[in-house]
Scaffold this motif. Structure first.
Motif, short mmCIF file in Angstrom:
data_model
loop_
_atom_site.label_atom_id
_atom_site.label_comp_id
_atom_site.label_asym_id
_atom_site.label_seq_id
_atom_site.Cartn_x
_atom_site.Cartn_y
_atom_site.Cartn_z
N THR A 17 65.21 38.97 29.05
CA THR A 17 64.63 38.55 27.77
C THR A 17 65.61 38.82 26.64
N TYR A 18 66.13 40.05 26.62
CA TYR A 18 67.09 40.40 25.56
C TYR A 18 68.44 39.72 25.79
N GLY A 19 68.83 39.62 27.07
CA GLY A 19 70.10 38.97 27.39
C GLY A 19 70.09 37.52 26.94
N GLY A 20 68.97 36.86 27.19
CA GLY A 20 68.86 35.45 26.81
C GLY A 20 68.99 35.28 25.31
N ILE A 21 68.33 36.17 24.57
CA ILE A 21 68.38 36.08 23.11
C ILE A 21 69.80 36.36 22.61
N ALA A 22 70.42 37.38 23.21
CA ALA A 22 71.78 37.73 22.79
C ALA A 22 72.74 36.58 23.06
N ARG A 23 72.54 35.90 24.20
CA ARG A 23 73.43 34.80 24.53
C ARG A 23 73.21 33.60 23.61
N GLU A 24 71.97 33.26 23.34
CA GLU A 24 71.69 32.13 22.47
C GLU A 24 72.35 32.28 21.11
N ARG A 25 72.50 33.54 20.68
CA ARG A 25 73.09 33.81 19.39
C ARG A 25 74.59 33.54 19.38
N GLU A 26 75.21 33.57 20.56
CA GLU A 26 76.66 33.31 20.66
C GLU A 26 76.87 31.80 20.58
#
Lengths: 359, 257
Positions: free
Chosen positions: B74-83
């Motif tokens: 969940t957090y990984g997905g959000i962090a990646r979308e931000r890149e």
């Protein structure tokens, strides 16, 4: 149009083409405003023109302008043109209309729904020699035109190897979508056709990606073929619904003399239109037109006629047409969306056929 | 166990939780006894941590063994979308994998590591042991070296000094410096089974017009699947094609929204 009218024209995309357009408009006494996402392009433009700078085209679209020229890399024609039209601006898009047929059709839909003028920059029709040839064709001087033999080939003329011009995803293709489209534009113009009934075409990539690419003059910047995944030559044989056929040779690079020629084979007479690029000048072309007949009067003889006319800069004539269109709101009969879409369909068909062969 | 602030800067219990997650990630799944040995905490304490983490879906338990839960994603997905380099580069990586019929990935630099933010593979089985979110020290792969080569001298020294302290066998600094100079000159990094037996890798950097480094893209291939010509000519050309397109799309990204 009143020649003293001063118009405000925005240019989106400040690379080679945007700068060229800006120079023409500046010379014609128009006010020019520029936008580009590329810092390098903005800086270059800034050095040449005393014009307002905006980074984001959205800033340009907010201004009160008389028209906008889209001269971005091909892939960005559609988003830039669509936003401009939706913001109430008339647009002129550098050729090709778009990098894909799908994007071209989206532009057409938006032009129709917004009612904005949308011109597409195919300049060859504005050459005096082309207009004269068309006049003789329409008069029936050549009888029935049975075949047109065309070639637009450069000995070594890949534009900016390694730049966006040679990246399929950005440009949409190579030699065909860059210069082959001019041949299609003139063929459709001369023959008054809108579609091809049968076609066989082959695309190749033989020279552009070579590390040992030998050349005298580079069209644009050479980037050592950093990006290169497009064709550098195409051969096509076309058959139009009226029965006329055409042979088309297109090459950015080939081991032959450079040429941009149209041999008209009519039942009563023939013609050779030569508008070969002048080396070292990306916008200057030779302009010659010769007619060929065979007659019987007195004794059998061949009669060759040379057309002498004033050479002209087709880009200047084209910009005048655009300025008049935006000043009056009247759509010109030349450089229309319909004409550009007909060309885009042919390009799409050739690429689709060749992709299928590869797969 | 110290539940409080350990040295005025970090919280020990959070460090412990992260250490537990790290061991579970490395072992795939593990029991409480083995876990307590690895993190040097009592079984009872580890159990409390696991219960807490489990309540929030950070770990899952099955037959007395613990593995990572999907909450991290969940957090990984959000962090990646931000890149946004991921958003701009993803399609290019897919294309690269298809064209080359190999494994392609996009990595960015964070805290001295190359972090894989996207990976695409033409085969069902990816080449190498990288995966989404995997981290490797910058000196330990062609991808990392590309990122390292683009850093300025001071930053590179800081990263390598830190790596020296963390690594059991620190890299040979002089050899690495020569290698990075080659990479800068060529614009391409080659890894000919240097870091992984049986795997060849080609990588290049992504930069903005202002030469700001965005990340690196790489293609990994099983050594027996490619000849020298493919390794030294074809793959670099394919990678350059995709990198160039990503860079242009990056310049004009504001226009495509």
């Amino acid at each position: 149009m009143d020649p003293t009218t001063e118009l405000d024209i925005g240019i989106v995309g400040l690379g080679t083409h945007g700068q060229h357009r800006a120079r023409l408009l500046d010379n014609a006494g128009q006010r020019v405003f520029g936008a580009d996402a590329s810092r390098d392009a903005r800086n270059q433009f800034d050095r040449q023109f005393d014009a307002l700078q905006v980074t984001d085209p959205a800033g340009l679209f907010e201004m009160e302008l008389d028209g906008i020229i889209i001269a971005t890399p091909n892939k960005f024609h559609a988003p830039a043109a669509i936003e401009a039209m939706e913001r109430g601006h008339d647009v002129f898009i550098e050729k090709p209309l778009a990098h894909t047929l799908e994007a071209a059709r989206t532009i057409q839909r938006v032009a129709a729904s917004t009612g904005q003028l949308c011109l597409v920059g195919y300049q060859s029709r504005f050459l005096n020699v082309c207009k004269i040839l068309k006049q003789y064709i329409d008069e029936g001087f050549f009888g029935e035109i049975r075949h047109v033999e065309t070639s637009y080939r450069r000995r070594r003329g890949v534009p900016g190897r390694g730049s966006w011009y040679t990246a399929k995803e950005i440009a949409g293709g190579g030699a065909l979508i860059d210069i082959g489209i001019h041949v299609f534009d003139l063929l459709l113009y001369f023959l008054e056709e809108t579609d091809v009934s049968e076609m066989m075409a082959t695309t190749r990539c033989d020279f552009g990606s070579r590390e040992s690419y030998a050349y005298l003059d580079m069209w644009g910047e050479d980037d050592d073929a950093n990006m290169f995944d497009v064709e550098d030559s195409v051969s096509a044989f076309l058959s139009f619904s009226g029965g006329t056929t055409a042979a088309v040779e297109v090459a950015w690079a080939t081991n032959a003399e450079s040429a941009h020629q149209y041999h008209i084979h009519g039942t009563e007479a023939g013609a050779l239109l030569d508008i070969t690029d002048v080396l070292n000048a990306s916008t200057d072309v030779h302009q010659s037109l010769t007619f060929y007949e065979a007659r019987t009067g007195g004794a059998h003889h061949y009669l060759d006629s040379t057309v002498t006319t004033r050479p002209n800069d087709p880009y200047v004539a084209q910009m005048e047409t655009f300025l008049e269109a935006v000043a009056t709101g009247n759509e010109p009969s030349i450089n229309t969306l319909e004409q550009a879409l007909a060309i885009q369909r042919l390009v799409h068909r050739i690429y689709a056929d060749n992709d299928e062969l590869i797969e | 166990m110290d539940e409080g602030v350990s040295d005025g800067k970090t919280i020990k219990s959070v460090e412990n939780a992260i250490a537990i997650m790290e061991v579970i990630a490395q072992t795939d799944e593990i029991g409480v006894t083995a876990l307590s040995d690895r993190v040097d905490l009592s079984k009872g304490t580890v159990h409390h941590y696991l219960t807490t983490l489990s309540n929030h879906d950070f770990v899952e338990q099955s037959a007395g063994r613990y593995r990572l839960g999907l909450r991290s994603l969940t957090y990984g997905g959000i962090a990646r979308e931000r890149e946004w380099v991921y958003r701009v580069g993803k399609d290019g990586i897919d294309r690269l994998a298809t064209y080359t019929e190999q494994t392609a990935r996009l990595a960015v630099e964070r805290g001295g590591y190359a972090v894989t933010v996207y990976q695409s593979t033409a085969d069902s089985e990816p080449v190498g042991d990288t995966h989404l979110g995997s981290r490797e020290p910058l000196y330990a792969s062609a991808t990392g070296k590309v990122l390292l080569s683009a850093m300025d001298g001071d930053e590179r020294t800081r990263v390598l000094d830190r790596a020296d302290r963390a690594a059991s066998t620190p890299p040979d600094r002089a050899q690495l410096t020569d290698e990075l100079a080659d990479i800068r000159r060529r614009g391409i990094a080659f890894d000919d089974e240097d870091n992984n037996d049986g795997i060849r890798c080609v990588a290049t950097g992504l930069a903005t017009e202002a030469d700001q480094l965005l990340g690196a893209i790489a293609v990994s291939a099983r050594a027996e699947s490619i000849d020298d010509d493919t390794f030294y000519e074809t793959l670099p050309q394919e990678i350059r094609n995709v990198a160039g397109v990503i860079e242009i799309n990056t310049t004009y990204r504001g226009w495509m929204d």
